[in-house]
Design an enzyme around this catalytic site. Structure first.
Site, PDB file in Angstrom:
ATOM      1  CG  ASP A 176      26.903 -28.486  25.382  1.00  0.00           C
ATOM      2  OD1 ASP A 176      27.852 -27.684  25.303  1.00  0.00           O
ATOM      3  OD2 ASP A 176      25.803 -28.297  24.829  1.00  0.00           O
ATOM      4  CB  ALA A 232      11.614 -24.049  23.006  1.00  0.00           C
ATOM      5  CG  ASP A 257       5.351 -17.543  25.334  1.00  0.00           C
ATOM      6  OD1 ASP A 257       4.355 -16.810  25.498  1.00  0.00           O
ATOM      7  OD2 ASP A 257       6.338 -17.200  24.661  1.00  0.00           O
ATOM      8  CD  GLU A 262       3.140 -19.961  18.290  1.00  0.00           C
ATOM      9  OE1 GLU A 262       3.527 -18.895  17.768  1.00  0.00           O
ATOM     10  OE2 GLU A 262       3.794 -20.589  19.138  1.00  0.00           O
ATOM     11  CG  HIS A 281       5.493 -17.100  20.304  1.00  0.00           C
ATOM     12  ND1 HIS A 281       5.659 -17.907  19.193  1.00  0.00           N
ATOM     13  CD2 HIS A 281       6.754 -16.818  20.744  1.00  0.00           C
ATOM     14  CE1 HIS A 281       6.959 -18.090  18.964  1.00  0.00           C
ATOM     15  NE2 HIS A 281       7.641 -17.431  19.896  1.00  0.00           N
TER      16      HIS A 281
END
Length: 332
Positions: A176, A232, A257, A262, A281
């Protein structure tokens, strides 16, 4: 031409203000209940969403819909194929919340490495023996593995390096150039990164290509003392496998997170574990990040409605089809 821009979930006030300044009717949806929402969206030319699902049925409820704006980088809550087939542009805001999410990822690392949660509880209980029982970790020279190197992964890698950690990177793109340009070593195989890292921080989009990328086999590759951080998408990790590994002490801890479902269900096995820290989140929800994200998103929507190609266009095929259609109509 003025248009209805329906905002499904509240965003920073500066975003709607920009839409109104451009002459558009900016309105917050009264409900996310599907039947009520279908009625509200009927006259919209633009829809702005944070994580509320925008599927084909909702698109069909708004025959004049031209653009779907996603508040954030991930667009897995939008049916991209359906949007593209209908000529609806999808825009997002990559990088607008990168610094805040990166800081949150490091905050989760500190919480685990320094036993902040257990330490807080010990202090409140006047437990003076905690420091003799705890195993605190110094982070300098720890190997920090970054999985995914978009704006957030890159920002997290820079913060980890500034703290004196040795950063290594894995991406789905071999060799990359972004990784090389940033001066970080890239590891070719994910399993190899998992095997050497003291901390693994995930920064990949959701979707079928990354679903359960970190499962039981991958967790088994990690050091028994390693920490797994996920800011993520929850679907990147097999939560059931992670809970088993944490309960059995096969990795040191996890900071999460985001979750597969959710909000996190009350019955989740993660909730009762001491070696995991959970946040709902919120990593991209600092006031600075919310303001940047809302204003960038409003600008993208304004551009699309004005007939200008947005900077952060997720489905360029829809733009191409729209241009071809406009030329055909002009020549008719």
């Amino acid at each position: 031409m003025a248009s209805l821009c329906l905002i499904l979930q509240r965003i920073h006030d500066d975003g709607p203000a920009l839409l109104r300044a451009a002459g558009h009717d900016s309105r917050l949806s009264r409900s996310l209940e599907r039947e009520a929402l279908a009625g509200e969206i009927a006259g919209a030319r633009a829809v702005l969403t944070r994580d509320a699902r925008v599927d084909a049925a909702l698109m069909d409820a708004a025959p004049g819909l031209e653009v779907i704006g996603v508040h954030g980088a991930g667009v897995d809550n939008v049916d991209l194929a359906a949007a593209t087939a209908r000529g609806i542009l999808v825009v997002n805001t990559p990088g607008a919340n990168a610094r805040s999410v990166a800081e949150h990822a490091l905050a989760l690392v500190f919480h685990l490495a320094k036993s902040l949660g257990p330490g807080d509880r010990a202090a409140r209980a006047s437990d003076g023996t905690f420091k003799y029982r705890s195993a605190l970790t110094e982070l300098e020279c720890a190997i920090f593995g970054v999985v995914g190197f978009g704006a957030i992964g890159a920002a997290t890698a820079r913060l980890a390096r500034a703290l004196g950690m040795e950063v290594v990177v894995w991406t789905r793109r071999p060799a990359d150039p972004a990784v090389a340009a940033a001066g970080f070593p890239q590891i070719a195989a994910l399993d190899d990164l998992l095997g050497v890292a003291d901390i693994v921080s995930l920064h990949l989009p959701g979707g079928e290509g990354t679903r359960h990328l970190i499962g039981a086999a991958q967790i088994a590759r990690m050091k028994p003392s390693a920490l797994l951080i996920n800011t993520a998408r929850g679907t990147v990790v097999d939560e059931a496998a992670l809970a088993v590994a944490l309960r059995e002490g096969r990795i040191g801890g996890a900071g999460l997170d985001v979750f597969e479902v959710e909000p996190l269900p009350p019955a989740s096995p993660l909730i009762g574990l001491d070696n995991v820290v959970l946040t709902p989140h919120v990593s991209g929800s600092t006031q600075a990040a919310l303001k940047r994200t809302a204003t960038v998103l409003a600008g993208e929507v304004i551009a699309a409605l004005a007939g200008r190609r947005p900077t952060h266009l997720v489905n360029p095929q829809a733009w191409t089809a729209r241009r071809i259609g406009a030329r055909s109509e002009a020549g008719a």
